[in-house]
Design a protein around this motif. Structure first.
Motif: not given
Length: 398
Positions: A325-328, A345-351, A373-375, A379-385
């Protein structure tokens, strides 16, 4: 007294009660080791416990059978005793903790046993069972501290040596110690070079603590999602056997257990309960010296309540970096949500879900907060996003 002859006799006796469970190669569980899974979660009643219960009841005298049997359990031993009693036309009363999964309670009733729900955990159920035994004269079937029960569980050791004679180690869940005692006795008697490792939940390390203190210890509490091994005090017999034959005992956390359950579902298409997954958790998270070794992880049971399973899957996803989960913090103006969505979306995350709210007292009057909330993949993918959002000018709240 436990002997190899008794365990071989148990193996012969149990052929008409149980199914021989498969040993499955699982190459993705721990790539640095050659892992195999002993699938006792696919056993009749969904657990290894049926082995010890059936063998113990098969050895009762006619007088003992006529009195009926009583047992205490977190659920799996209950089902084993209930099934064995039903097969032999013996009356059975089972004391279960009131917090036992509904699926285990209903399964026990389905075999025809009378169920007594006891407030508290396994140890409270045990005390109640002894009380009722004294009142009514039942024959008590102990879940782990009994030579016949241990012999029944030890038949798994015979099957392992037959199926994988060149194994280097076996990893076994520990609650009261009946399962590992039987397996360790067989393996160390027939092939002493094979390592026998035990695993407990970090919230209920009763056998590990006892071996460290060199005496049977009782924990003040046992709290874990692995209800099948939430035992405050191991047995006297099992303590002695573990002292002699078990090489090492380690613990795993709730998050590690959850991740192991999820991994078994995704990679092996197997359902394991918390207690059933601790051996896999120990292998996955490097708790034991098994690199380059041929190792069996025992999946001791699969009787998990579906409501608990859904919560564990969610926890496992979070632990493995598969969801986050991200709080922005945003400026409340058109296009902000679009910008965030585009980057994700560009990073390949799914909301999965979005919650938008105006800022509260003390923050910018034009501000707002976005909780997403993301799929994700890992962890590397989370850091990328997170990095992409920060570089895009968005402020993330920890």
């Amino acid at each position: 007294m436990l002997t190899l002859d008794k365990i071989y006799h148990a193996s012969f006796t149990l052929k008409k009660y149980i199914r021989p469970t498969d040993l499955i190669h699982a190459p993705k569980i721990c790539p640095d080791s050659e892992i195999y899974l002993k699938t006792e979660n696919l056993q009749i009643t969904g657990s290894f416990k049926v082995r010890g219960a059936c063998y113990k009841i098969s050895q009762l005298t006619e007088e003992e059978r006529s009195k009926g049997v009583i047992a205490c359990s977190a659920g799996n031993h209950a089902q084993g005793v209930a099934m064995a009693a039903a097969i032999n036309n013996i009356k059975a009363l089972i004391c279960l903790p009131d917090g036992a999964p509904i699926s285990k309670v209903e399964a026990t009733k389905s075999y025809g046993a009378e169920v007594c729900l006891v407030e508290g955990g396994y140890d409270e159920a045990y005390a109640k069972a002894l009380e009722l035994q004294a009142e009514r004269g039942y024959t008590f079937i102990h879940p782990f501290d009994d030579d016949d029960v241990i012999a029944g569980q030890g038949t798994i050791g015979l099957e392992l040596l037959e199926s994988l004679p060149d194994m280097d180690a076996v990893i076994v869940p520990i609650g009261g110690g009946g399962l590992i005692s039987g397996i360790a006795y067989v393996i160390k008697s027939l092939k002493p070079d094979v390592k026998v490792y035990g695993v407990q939940a970090s919230g209920a390390p009763s056998m590990k603590t006892s071996l460290k203190e060199k005496k049977v210890c009782c924990l003040s509490h046992a709290n874990t999602i692995a209800d099948g091994i939430a035992v405050k005090q191991p047995g006297e017999i099992t303590f002695d056997l573990c002292s002699k034959y078990v090489d090492e005992i380690v613990t795993v956390t709730e998050d590690e257990i959850s991740t192991a359950i999820l991994t078994l579902i995704e990679q092996q298409k197997l359902i394991a309960e918390g207690a059933g997954a601790v051996a896999v958790a120990a292998a996955m998270f490097g708790k034991l010296p098994i690199k380059g070794k041929k190792v069996v992880c025992l999946i001791s049971g699969g009787n998990i309540d579906v409501t608990i399973l859904s919560r564990i899957i969610k926890r496992g996803l979070l632990t493995s970096g598969r969801s986050c989960s991200l709080n922005i913090e945003l400026i409340d103006k058109p296009g902000q949500l679009k910008g965030v969505s585009q980057i994700i979306a560009d990073c390949g995350g799914n909301v999965i879900s979005i919650h938008h709210e105006r800022s509260n007292e003390g923050s910018d009057i034009n501000g707002c907060f976005l909780r997403i909330e993301l799929e994700t993949r890992n962890y590397e993918h989370i850091l990328e996003i997170r990095k992409a959002l920060t570089e895009g000018g968005f402020k993330l709240q920890d």
